[in-house]
Design a protein around this motif. Structure first.
Motif, mmCIF file in Angstrom:
data_model
loop_
_atom_site.group_PDB
_atom_site.id
_atom_site.type_symbol
_atom_site.label_atom_id
_atom_site.label_comp_id
_atom_site.label_asym_id
_atom_site.label_seq_id
_atom_site.Cartn_x
_atom_site.Cartn_y
_atom_site.Cartn_z
ATOM 1 N N SER A 98 -21.568 49.292 37.283
ATOM 2 C CA SER A 98 -20.653 50.198 36.570
ATOM 3 C C SER A 98 -19.560 50.692 37.503
ATOM 4 N N SER A 99 -18.339 50.795 36.958
ATOM 5 C CA SER A 99 -17.221 51.301 37.745
ATOM 6 C C SER A 99 -17.356 52.798 37.936
ATOM 7 N N ASP A 100 -17.038 53.276 39.111
ATOM 8 C CA ASP A 100 -17.002 54.714 39.381
ATOM 9 C C ASP A 100 -15.572 55.080 39.728
ATOM 10 N N LEU A 101 -14.735 54.968 38.675
ATOM 11 C CA LEU A 101 -13.294 55.139 38.901
ATOM 12 C C LEU A 101 -12.765 56.373 38.192
ATOM 13 N N ARG A 102 -13.624 57.343 37.943
ATOM 14 C CA ARG A 102 -13.204 58.502 37.164
ATOM 15 C C ARG A 102 -12.011 59.207 37.788
ATOM 16 N N LEU A 103 -12.060 59.399 39.088
ATOM 17 C CA LEU A 103 -10.973 60.140 39.736
ATOM 18 C C LEU A 103 -9.736 59.283 39.911
ATOM 19 N N ASP A 104 -9.925 57.973 40.117
ATOM 20 C CA ASP A 104 -8.783 57.086 40.297
ATOM 21 C C ASP A 104 -8.308 56.496 38.978
ATOM 22 N N GLU A 105 -8.952 56.879 37.871
ATOM 23 C CA GLU A 105 -8.561 56.391 36.563
ATOM 24 C C GLU A 105 -7.133 56.825 36.249
ATOM 25 N N VAL A 106 -6.353 55.889 35.727
ATOM 26 C CA VAL A 106 -4.980 56.183 35.342
ATOM 27 C C VAL A 106 -4.993 56.665 33.896
ATOM 28 N N VAL A 107 -4.470 57.855 33.668
ATOM 29 C CA VAL A 107 -4.446 58.432 32.327
ATOM 30 C C VAL A 107 -3.001 58.591 31.876
ATOM 31 N N VAL A 108 -2.839 58.594 30.567
ATOM 32 C CA VAL A 108 -1.512 58.722 29.984
ATOM 33 C C VAL A 108 -1.143 60.200 29.909
ATOM 34 N N VAL A 109 0.056 60.511 30.385
ATOM 35 C CA VAL A 109 0.639 61.836 30.210
ATOM 36 C C VAL A 109 1.970 61.639 29.501
ATOM 37 N N GLY A 110 2.647 62.714 29.167
ATOM 38 C CA GLY A 110 3.929 62.563 28.489
ATOM 39 C C GLY A 110 4.925 61.781 29.324
ATOM 40 N N TYR A 111 5.408 60.654 28.810
ATOM 41 C CA TYR A 111 6.426 59.842 29.465
ATOM 42 C C TYR A 111 5.943 59.326 30.828
ATOM 43 N N GLY A 112 4.805 58.677 30.824
ATOM 44 C CA GLY A 112 4.324 58.070 32.053
ATOM 45 C C GLY A 112 2.816 58.141 32.175
ATOM 46 N N THR A 113 2.328 57.779 33.359
ATOM 47 C CA THR A 113 0.898 57.834 33.659
ATOM 48 C C THR A 113 0.694 58.491 35.019
ATOM 49 N N MET A 114 -0.521 58.983 35.223
ATOM 50 C CA MET A 114 -0.882 59.603 36.495
ATOM 51 C C MET A 114 -2.352 59.317 36.773
ATOM 52 N N LYS A 115 -2.737 59.378 38.074
ATOM 53 C CA LYS A 115 -4.133 59.333 38.412
ATOM 54 C C LYS A 115 -4.785 60.644 37.982
ATOM 55 N N ARG A 116 -6.011 60.533 37.459
ATOM 56 C CA ARG A 116 -6.678 61.733 36.990
ATOM 57 C C ARG A 116 -6.828 62.764 38.104
ATOM 58 N N SER A 117 -7.048 62.288 39.326
ATOM 59 C CA SER A 117 -7.242 63.223 40.435
ATOM 60 C C SER A 117 -5.977 64.003 40.755
ATOM 61 N N ASP A 118 -4.804 63.506 40.288
ATOM 62 C CA ASP A 118 -3.536 64.183 40.572
ATOM 63 C C ASP A 118 -3.110 65.135 39.462
#
Length: 679
Positions: A98-118
């Protein structure tokens, strides 16, 4: 001699191909997860080729492995990719981790994406695993009990009915409080549509929340993830549209690799698990006799004198509720190369209502395609078409089937001795047979929608990306109400009536934004600035026919009396926005957003507004003095935020002067309805 050499050359070439194919071997095996359960749907590809297969329901695979190839690559969503060299082996069993990428997961924000940890603003994700684990018809139903700070309440028992979503409570008392839905960057239209706006009058009730779901056109199986922006610091990037929260919906995209075909099917049964406790016929007779005795009324009915001789009578709740089947089927294809990727799907949904006379059907088709035209240029197209057909069943309102079933006495049968529907009119009591009402009266709604976008990403220099996008949402509805000419017992409707309304809506959105992201040492930052403009137009025509030649004739034009109404309108918005993010050592984060909106829904002297937001975060578990607590708290973050949002969903031209018709002694006249307010 030359001829013989040519024949010899052809023979050698054929022999070489035969030798190559003869040296191709078959590799088989089983793929399991970290709990040793078989994994169906894992993509198995020969590295460096387009040769690939997908594991079956037992996790087994069988692939032709050509000479000269080195390894197999195993990939599956939620698991780490695995590269395994084959060598001389012909059987390879694989255990996926299983991937343990929760913090490095890229999530959608308004007009772009960011790493969840950021992330510094408050948001929550609902992934595909949670969506697939739900038996739902609308994607908003997947939010029930799955998103902290989000309240989801069903507004109607009708199939395909809406779920009222409140992000961190009610934020307005006058305008719509539903969140803003954004699908692949395009604002979804149709939120808060009432029964009256669809041509159904008050048949769906007069509640403040619409029972028609704005996102029932979306197929839940097409959804990759949903991101709910909750606090003002996160939603301020949407300015005058973000006061009620924002739900960012991302649909599935293509992936490089061999084509993968999936079938997703579901069949289920529904029932109403609870009933209100009501009197049966014996209890009703006792009650009726008691009332007649205590108040000395004339309602002393001879058939009630000995209630013990009576049966249980009609249970109207059991009569209107039914066991209702539901089914959904979807076929999809997903694949592509390193340069071009695609996802295509088609689905069918059919849900009978637990109330007799109600049904929901949906046909939907989606295609998502993106291609790398150049190393610095990417083109993408997302498009979806849906058609819904609904029998709403007259369940809502004070004259709905449920209300009538609760108020109709148990001494009235469903059918009379001739097999016709029974109804009775008594002193102080007039109720239509609920079953007759459900089957004979029609409340129909058809909706079609085409939405999507075309976008282009250009990277003129390293770390700088220009995103330009044209979005669209084109829809149409047809609402029909038919009241037949009928006689039920001693109750009758002598004149039938038909009403049909058609609505056409179009929405066009154009936006551009530049994003620059860089990092050095332990510092990382990003800058985004852009512009957006959209326009929404609508029009409707309604025809009402009273006194049709017969119940089989539904054309209002053939009625003895006609009424025709029509309307149109539009709204538009222009916006400028930007965002700055900074992160130090994955511990300290800061975000500032700004948006300036101009909406045609506001007067010319108050048309523009600015929206600012600040957010900061501290991941305290990354501090050296807390490293000893990692076994207790693996990831802890404190954040603060402040932001400004607005609500421009107040209707068009409310600030301007309008006129209305009024009768006068000289005929029909016009008068001013309100005074203009440019502010």
């Amino acid at each position: 001699m030359t001829k013989n050499l040519r024949l010899l050359s052809v023979f050698v070439l054929l022999l070489s191909h035969i030798m190559v194919f003869g040296q191709t071997k078959t590799v088989t095996g089983t793929v399991t997860d970290d709990s040793s359960s078989p994994l169906p749907g894992v993509t198995v590809v020969v590295e460096g080729t387009t040769i690939g297969v997908v594991t079956d329901i037992e996790g087994n695979y069988n692939i032709n492995f050509p000479e000269g190839a080195q390894a197999l690559v195993f990939s599956f969503i939620g698991f780490d990719n695995q590269r395994i060299e084959v060598g001389e082996r012909s059987v390879i069993n694989v255990l996926m981790q299983s991937s343990d990428l929760r913090l490095d997961e890229v999530v959608v924000v308004g007009y772009g994406t960011m790493k969840r940890s950021d992330l510094s603003g408050a948001s929550i994700s609902v992934g595909e695993d949670k969506i697939r684990g739900s038996v739902i018809t609308n994607i908003d139903q997947a939010l029930q009990g799955r998103a902290a700070g989000v309240t989801a309440m069903t507004t109607s028992g009708a199939p395909g009915g809406a779920v009222s979503i409140r992000v961190r409570g009610q934020s307005t008392i006058n305008a719509s409080a539903e969140p803003l839905y954004v699908v692949d960057g395009v604002i979804l239209q149709g939120g808060g549509a009432s029964g009256a706006s669809l041509g159904l009058g008050d048949k769906l009730g007069n509640g403040a929340v619409s029972s028609v779901s704005p996102i029932s056109s979306l197929n839940p199986s097409d959804i990759e993830s949903m991101e709910i922006l909750k606090d003002a610091s996160a939603t301020a990037i949407y300015g005058a549209q973000g006061a009620n929260g924002v739900v960012l919906i991302t649909t599935k995209k293509g992936q490089s690799g061999a084509a993968r075909f999936d079938y997703d099917g579901m069949y289920g049964m529904q029932r109403q698990a609870t009933r209100l406790e009501m009197m049966n016929l014996r209890e009703f007779a006792d009650y009726s006799n008691t009332v007649a005795m205590d108040f000395r009324t004339s309602d002393d009915r001879s058939e009630f004198r000995d209630p013990s001789l009576l049966g249980v009578g009609t249970n109207w709740q059991d009569a209107i509720f039914q066991f209702a089947p539901m089914q959904q089927h979807q076929v999809s294809a997903r694949g592509g190369t390193d340069a071009a990727r695609y996802f295509v799907s088609g689905s069918y949904m059919d849900q009978d209502g637990t109330i007799v006379g109600s049904e929901f059907k949906r046909y939907s088709f989606r295609t998502n395609f993106d291609a790398d035209l150049k190393p610095w240029m990417k083109l993408g197209v997302n498009a979806a078409y849906s058609l819904t057909d609904e029998k709403l069943g007259l369940a809502e309102g004070t004259e709905g089937i449920i209300t009538y079933s609760l108020l109709t006495p148990p001494d009235i049968p469903i059918y009379d001795l001739n097999g016709d529907y029974a109804s009775e009119v008594r002193e102080g009591y007039t109720r239509i047979n609920p079953i007759a009402k459900a089957h004979d009266e029609d409340l129909l709604l058809e909706r079609s929608k085409l939405n999507g976008n075309i976008y282009l990403d250009i990277t003129p220099i390293e770390k700088l990306t220009w995103h330009t996008e044209l979005g669209f949402d084109i829809s149409g509805t047809r609402g029909e109400v038919f009241l037949p000419q009928v006689t039920y017992g001693n109750w009758s409707r002598d004149i039938n009536e038909s009403s049909i309304q058609r609505n056409n809506n179009s929405f066009m959105q154009y936006k551009n934004y530049l994003t620059y992201a860089d990092s050095f040492n332990r510092h990382s930052y990003s800058l985004m600035a852009g512009q957006e403009a959209w326009e929404s137009k609508w029009e409707n025509q309604r025809v009402i026919g009273i006194g049709l030649p017969g119940n089989e004739v539904r054309n209002p034009v053939l009625a003895s009396e006609h009424k025709i109404t029509s309307g149109f309108g539009s709204s538009a918005m222009a916006s400028f926005f930007g965002r700055l993010t900074y992160n130090f050592d994955s511990r300290y984060g800061f975000t500032y957003t700004f948006r300036r909106d101009g909406s045609s829904n506001f007067g010319p002297k108050n048309r523009w507004a600015n929206f600012h937001a600040f957010a900061g975060s501290w991941r305290f578990t990354e501090e050296a003095f807390l490293q000893g607590l990692n076994t207790v708290i693996s990831n802890g973050k404190l954040r603060f935020g402040w932001g400004q949002t607005g609500n421009s969903n107040i209707g068009g031209y409310a600030w301007g002067a309008s006129i209305s018709r009024m009768p006068s002694g000289l005929g029909m006249g016009y008068r001013q309805s309100n005074i203009a307010n440019p502010y």
